[in-house]
Each structure stands twice: as structure tokens, then as C-alpha cells.
Design a protein around this motif. Structure first.
Motif, PDB file in Angstrom:
ATOM      1  N   ASP A  22       0.815  -1.213   0.000  1.00 35.45           N
ATOM      2  CA  ASP A  22       0.000   0.000   0.000  1.00 35.45           C
ATOM      3  C   ASP A  22       0.852   1.267   0.000  1.00 35.45           C
ATOM      4  O   ASP A  22       0.338   2.378  -0.130  1.00 35.45           O
ATOM      5  CB  ASP A  22      -0.960   0.010   1.199  1.00 35.45           C
ATOM      6  CG  ASP A  22      -0.231   0.036   2.541  1.00 35.45           C
ATOM      7  OD1 ASP A  22       1.014   0.145   2.557  1.00 35.45           O
ATOM      8  OD2 ASP A  22      -0.915  -0.040   3.573  1.00 35.45           O
ATOM      9  N   GLY A  23       2.171   1.099   0.154  1.00 32.56           N
ATOM     10  CA  GLY A  23       3.074   2.237   0.059  1.00 32.56           C
ATOM     11  C   GLY A  23       3.067   3.163   1.260  1.00 32.56           C
ATOM     12  O   GLY A  23       3.629   4.263   1.185  1.00 32.56           O
ATOM     13  N   SER A  24       2.501   2.722   2.372  1.00 31.82           N
ATOM     14  CA  SER A  24       2.385   3.619   3.526  1.00 31.82           C
ATOM     15  C   SER A  24       3.141   3.143   4.754  1.00 31.82           C
ATOM     16  O   SER A  24       3.475   3.950   5.629  1.00 31.82           O
ATOM     17  CB  SER A  24       0.907   3.818   3.893  1.00 31.82           C
ATOM     18  OG  SER A  24       0.322   2.572   4.260  1.00 31.82           O
ATOM     19  N   MET A 223      12.535  -0.819  -1.191  1.00 26.80           N
ATOM     20  CA  MET A 223      11.230  -0.687  -1.830  1.00 26.80           C
ATOM     21  C   MET A 223      11.331  -1.201  -3.256  1.00 26.80           C
ATOM     22  O   MET A 223      12.421  -1.386  -3.792  1.00 26.80           O
ATOM     23  CB  MET A 223      10.745   0.766  -1.785  1.00 26.80           C
ATOM     24  CG  MET A 223      11.616   1.771  -2.497  1.00 26.80           C
ATOM     25  SD  MET A 223      11.255   3.511  -2.045  1.00 26.80           S
ATOM     26  CE  MET A 223       9.537   3.674  -2.488  1.00 26.80           C
ATOM     27  N   GLN A 224      10.189  -1.461  -3.864  1.00 27.84           N
ATOM     28  CA  GLN A 224      10.167  -1.969  -5.234  1.00 27.84           C
ATOM     29  C   GLN A 224      10.469  -0.833  -6.217  1.00 27.84           C
ATOM     30  O   GLN A 224      10.158   0.328  -5.945  1.00 27.84           O
ATOM     31  CB  GLN A 224       8.800  -2.585  -5.551  1.00 27.84           C
ATOM     32  CG  GLN A 224       8.280  -3.567  -4.528  1.00 27.84           C
ATOM     33  CD  GLN A 224       9.183  -4.762  -4.300  1.00 27.84           C
ATOM     34  OE1 GLN A 224       9.928  -5.169  -5.190  1.00 27.84           O
ATOM     35  NE2 GLN A 224       9.125  -5.344  -3.098  1.00 27.84           N
ATOM     36  N   PRO A 225      11.060  -1.137  -7.364  1.00 28.74           N
ATOM     37  CA  PRO A 225      11.347  -0.093  -8.352  1.00 28.74           C
ATOM     38  C   PRO A 225      10.113   0.710  -8.748  1.00 28.74           C
ATOM     39  O   PRO A 225      10.185   1.932  -8.896  1.00 28.74           O
ATOM     40  CB  PRO A 225      11.898  -0.881  -9.545  1.00 28.74           C
ATOM     41  CG  PRO A 225      12.445  -2.123  -8.953  1.00 28.74           C
ATOM     42  CD  PRO A 225      11.556  -2.458  -7.790  1.00 28.74           C
ATOM     43  N   GLU A 226       8.973   0.028  -8.903  1.00 32.04           N
ATOM     44  CA  GLU A 226       7.763   0.745  -9.314  1.00 32.04           C
ATOM     45  C   GLU A 226       7.287   1.718  -8.241  1.00 32.04           C
ATOM     46  O   GLU A 226       6.664   2.747  -8.549  1.00 32.04           O
ATOM     47  CB  GLU A 226       6.651  -0.237  -9.688  1.00 32.04           C
ATOM     48  CG  GLU A 226       6.244  -1.214  -8.593  1.00 32.04           C
ATOM     49  CD  GLU A 226       6.998  -2.522  -8.621  1.00 32.04           C
ATOM     50  OE1 GLU A 226       6.434  -3.527  -8.139  1.00 32.04           O
ATOM     51  OE2 GLU A 226       8.141  -2.547  -9.114  1.00 32.04           O
TER      52      GLU A 226
END
Length: 550
Positions: A22-24, A223-226
Motif C-alpha cells: 500500500d506504500g504507507s 522498496m520496489q522499483p515501481e
């Protein structure tokens, strides 16, 4: 054996933090947790038939499971080989063909992946008779013994900027040598922690931002590249809120940050603790570095944080590196007078020539020299081909059925450069240039001019070769930049007089790049010549010369 010693007494207060989907939020996995997971993964791989001397292909995202499977293979005396996931390539058929070629080359006994990816790749992998393993069961007994360290510590697949990806067989001794040398070069201490968005199937991500922190049992924020592409600000906060001090990235990462992050978004960000940002993988443009530094200077980022370097999978990773805490060193040369075996001409006039960034001296255990076309060393300040030797050099390229085409202790890199003041300046790839009247024009030179005036530098690529019987610079700009295409073409033609310059507008996504961000120029040039690229010719210097356009 330092790369494996973290498993013997792993700390519970340090480890890997992964940004959730979720990127948070960040999930924390201690080294103690990861050691137990690794030993369980080793038992699971052994049950699947993996033994000493085998190869295990890893098709995983950045995750605790990737780390566990990588080191589990080593514990069994097997060789891990990370491979990109299907999501990295848009064309599913092309990806499966790519994976099929890799499996035929390395003949793995097992492929470790996730359930969703297994469903995609099982027809290819199963056809070669190797096992597919996914989850790591909690109830499996952890492996307590350890086999002898494999001779080949990892098979890395090079980015493929000059053709199909090639499997590079890196001996464990070379892997250890390069990691230890980088530890010394970057002056790593117990207080350092790392932040990275690089994929772990790429040499800079795997060796520089994964194995290097693990050797020092350092904290990692991954974190992931995207996720980085979507939110470079989220990544920057690793160095402010989270206190990370070390990172590495291709030069396009700096450009992405400078182009996407606004000054008003970082007014409260404190980057004064950020110590090292290694930049490499492609020619480094000084104006890109300056844009990055100008953006973040109000946050306390010091200019000496940027550490230019030169490296490749064939030398494990790092070949040369600038000293830590040193000012950026640049030199402007006359690109029109570049000739192998001839002195490089320095330009002092404002706004003229090609500005190159120094990539430092060879790191410990690496020998580098510049040679002429016959393989003889050239004098300082003379253009030649970069040659690499030393402890970090890989054994060679893996061919089908696991055989190795050996380098024989020396690698002619195919990169042109020169040494001045003890530092290496990388000029470009010999395969991405044309020789004209004894002089070399490199695609990187044309691209540096084009990107300076392009409204979207990341979507602008220059190719060089013979087109319709003429030495030609072809500039590809992705859709939406039609209005600026003529200005780009005129600017390039003005700097590269005597060559035909054509500008094509292409659909978004047509520009092909490797996982490290380098343009796949050779592949794109081949498709352009064959007429296989969807292009719209919008500017042609030949047409101007003929009076066809105003």
C-alpha cells in the motif's frame, strides 16, 4: 566467508525493512528472523532435490523470501541466479522466451518463486524437468549443517544493453572480494544504514544494495522499483525520517527525483545525515547531478554525497569509484575530435564540447587500464577501450548446458574512455557509435545534447548508425513532444555538423531500456532499420538541406 557469517549470530535489532504494497508502512524483519527463514528455505530446497553444485533460479520481488532463498542456495553449496519477474517486461510471450533461454543456459535444479508467478512460468520450467518451489513452511525443520561454499557464488544476468542478457558466472571469491573492497572504498561504519529501490536481479541492486549491507549486518530500507517511480519522495524520506545514509542508483534515478519532486514538498526534510549516493551504470551527465543537488541543497544535502563510479556485472559490480566526500570532478572535451589511440582535446569555451564526469580510480583488487585497438596500453589522456582484470573479475559467460566461456583473466569491456589525473572518464560504448574520418561519434554525445533541450529528457533517446546509406543520428521522442521535436533536431544538428539528424515521434513505451535504465540502443536501432518501430518522422536535416522544409 564474511558474506555468510551473519547467519551464525544474527542480531534481533537490525534487519530489513520492506515498504508494504500500500506504500504507507514498512515491515521489519530482523536478521534473527531472516536467518531462521533462510535455514527453513534451505531444508525446503534440499527436499526439492537441490544439492551442492546445482543452480537455483530466483524469480522473486525484493522480499524476505528472496533473501532466504538466495542464502539457502549458498548453504547447500548451490549457486543462486536471480531473474526478473514477468511484470518487468510487458510482453508475456517475450518474457517466457527469455526465461526459457535462461533455464536452458543454467540448467537449474529448482526455481524459487511465488504462487502467482509459478502459475505463469510452470509450463516453461516444467518442460525442463526442474522443480518449482514457492512457500517456505513454518513447520519445516531448519537446516543445521552447511555444505562447502560453491565455486560460483552467483550467476548474474547482465542488463542486455548490447543484446540479449548474458549470464555472468561470478566466483564466490570474486563476490567476496568486490563486496569487501566496496566496504573499504565507501568507508562503511557500524552507524551506516542503506536505502534502495533497485531490483535484486540487477548487479547494482544485488551486490551494492543487498550483499554489501548484509556483510556489515546493517539496516536496510528496501522498496520496489515501481514504488520509487510512483513516489521518489517516499524514497527520499528514508534519508530524512528514517536516517538512512548510503544508497546507489543509475544516473536516471537522479533525473527522476529532480523531475518529480517539488521544492514545496521537501521544506521539512532533513538530509544532512545522508553520506553516500553512488551513481553509475550509464554515462553521468553533470547537469543532471547539478539539478539533483540544487533541488535538495535546502534540505542539507551536501554536494560531496554524490559519488560517481563505473562498473559492470562482468566485474561483479564496482570497477572504479570516486573518493568519498570529494567534489564532483568534470572535464569538457571536443567530441568531434575523438579518435581511439589519440589524445582527448579539452575544451575551455563556455557551452562548447561534451562534459564528462570522472568516475574515480580502481577500487582495491581491481586492475583497470585503457588500451588501443591492438590491446596495447595508451598514454594518460588518450582515448581507448577500457580493460579490466583483478580479483573481482567474473569467470566468464554461461553458455547452454552450463558451460562457461571464460574471460581468461582479462575483459575488454567494449566501453571507450580515458584516464586523466588518475581518474577514469567513460565516453561511451564502441558498439553505439560511428567512426567518421577516423573520429568517433558516440550516441551518448548526441543524447546529451538532445536531453538538454527536451521537455522530457527521460523520454528522449539518441541512436547512431548507418541509415539509408548515411551515418545518421536518430532521436526518438515519445508521444506528446511533437511541438519540441524540431527544436531538438536543430540543436543536435548544430552540434554534430556533417551528420544526418532525424527526429521520430514514437508511442509511449517504445523506448526500450534495461533494468538499470540504460537505453537498449542496439535493439532499437535494429528495429528502426527493419521498419519494426512505430515511428512518425517529424524532422530531417537532409530535407532542410534539400530545401524541402523552411
Amino acid at each position: 566467508m564474511a558474506l555468510l557469517t551473519w547467519l551464525e549470530n544474527p542480531p534481533a535489532d537490525r534487519g530489513m525493512r520492506i515498504l508494504d504494497r500500500d506504500g504507507s508502512t514498512w515491515s521489519f524483519y530482523s536478521y534473527a528472523d531472516l536467518a531462521l527463514l533462510t535455514r527453513r528455505a534451505a531444508s525446503r530446497l534440499r527436499a526439492a532435490g537441490v544439492s551442492a553444485g546445482d543452480v537455483v533460479v530466483l524469480v522473486r520481488r525484493t522480499s524476505p523470501e528472496f533473501m532466504a532463498d538466495f542464502f539457502a542456495a549458498l548453504l547447500l553449496g548451490a549457486t543462486p541466479s536471480p531473474v526478473a519477474q514477468p511484470s518487468v517486461l510487458r510482453d508475456r510471450t517475450a518474457y517466457l522466451n527469455h526465461l526459457d533461454r535462461i533455464v536452458r543456459m543454467v540448467s537449474p535444479s529448482a526455481v524459487a518463486t511465488t504462487d502467482d508467478v509459478a502459475a505463469i512460468i510452470e509450463p516453461v520450467v516444467g518442460a525442463h524437468g526442474c522443480a518449482v518451489v514457492t512457500d517456505i513452511p513454518d513447520d519445516i525443520a531448519p537446516l543445521e549443517t552447511r555444505a562447502a561454499t560453491p565455486e560460483i557464488g552467483v550467476i548474474q544476468f547482465s542488463s542486455g544493453s548490447v543484446g540479449p542478457p548474458r549470464g555472468v558466472a561470478v566466483p564466490f571469491a570474486s563476490l567476496q572480494s568486490n563486496v569487501s573492497a566496496m566496504h573499504t572504498w565507501l568507508e562503511i561504519t557500524d552507524t551506516d544504514s542503506y536505502a534502495s529501490w533497485l531490483p535484486l536481479h540487477h548487479d547494482m541492486g544485488l551486490v551494492g544494495m543487498f550483499l554489501l549491507p548484509i556483510e556489515g549486518v546493517s539496516d536496510m530500507w528496501l522498496m520496489q522499483p515501481e514504488d520509487f517511480v510512483r513516489s521518489p519522495l517516499r524514497w527520499l524520506r528514508c534519508f530524512g525520517d528514517n536516517g538512512a545514509t548510503v544508497t546507489a542508483m543509475p544516473a536516471f534515478g537522479l533525473a527522476h527525483i529532480a523531475g518529480r519532486v517539488r521544492q514545496d514538498q521537501i521544506t521539512e526534510l532533513d538530509l544532512s545525515r545522508w553520506r553516500v549516493a553512488v551513481v553509475g551504470a550509464e554515462r553521468i551527465h553533470a547537469h543532471v547531478v547539478r539539478r539533483f543537488l540544487d533541488l535538495l541543497a535546502p534540505c542539507g544535502l551536501r554536494p560531496e554525497v554524490v559519488v560517481p563510479a563505473y562498473g559492470m556485472a562482468e566485474s561483479t559490480l564496482a570497477v572504479t569509484g570516486s573518493p568519498c566526500a570529494a567534489d564532483l570532478s568534470t572535464m569538457t572535451v571536443d567530441g568531434r575530435r575523438l579518435a581511439l589511440g589519440s589524445p582527448v582535446h579539452v575544451v575551455t569555451g563556455e557551452g562548447e564540447g561534451t562534459t564528462l564526469v570522472a568516475c574515480g580510480a580502481p577500487i582495491r583488487g581491481v586492475e583497470m587500464r585503457v588500451v588501443d585497438e591492438d590491446g596495447g596500453p595508451v598514454a594518460e589522456g588518450t582515448l581507448g577501450e577500457i580493460e579490466v582484470r583483478g580479483e573481482s573479475l567474473a569467470a566468464g559467460y554461461v553458455r547452454e548446458a552450463g558451460s562457461i566461456e571464460k574471460f581468461g583473466g582479462v575483459l575488454r569491456t567494449g566501453d571507450a574512455g580515458f584516464v586523466r589525473g588518475g581518474q577514469l572518464y567513460v565516453v561511451g560504448r564502441l558498439g553505439d557509435g560511428v567512426k567518421r574520418y577516423g573520429r568517433w561519434l558516440f550516441a551518448e554525445d548526441a543524447e546529451q545534447v538532445a536531453t538538454r533541450v527536451s521537455p522530457r529528457p527521460r523520454q528522449t533517446v539518441a541512436l547512431v548508425g548507418s541509415f539509408e546509406g548515411r551515418d545518421t543520428v536518430a532521436v526518438l521522442v515519445e508521444g506528446g513532444m511533437e511541438a519540441g521535436a524540431e527544436h531538438i533536431g536543430r540543436t543536435v544538428a548544430r552540434h554534430l555538423s556533417g551528420l544526418r539528424v532525424i527526429v521520430f515521434v514514437v508511442p509511449r513505451g517504445v523506448v526500450m531500456r534495461t533494468t538499470s535504465g540504460k537505453p537498449r540502443r542496439r535493439a532499437m536501432w535494429g528495429r528502426l532499420v527493419e521498419g519494426a518501430l512505430a515511428t512518425n518522422l517529424v524532422w530531417d536535416s537532409d530535407a532542410l538541406a534539400d530545401g524541402a522544409r523552411a
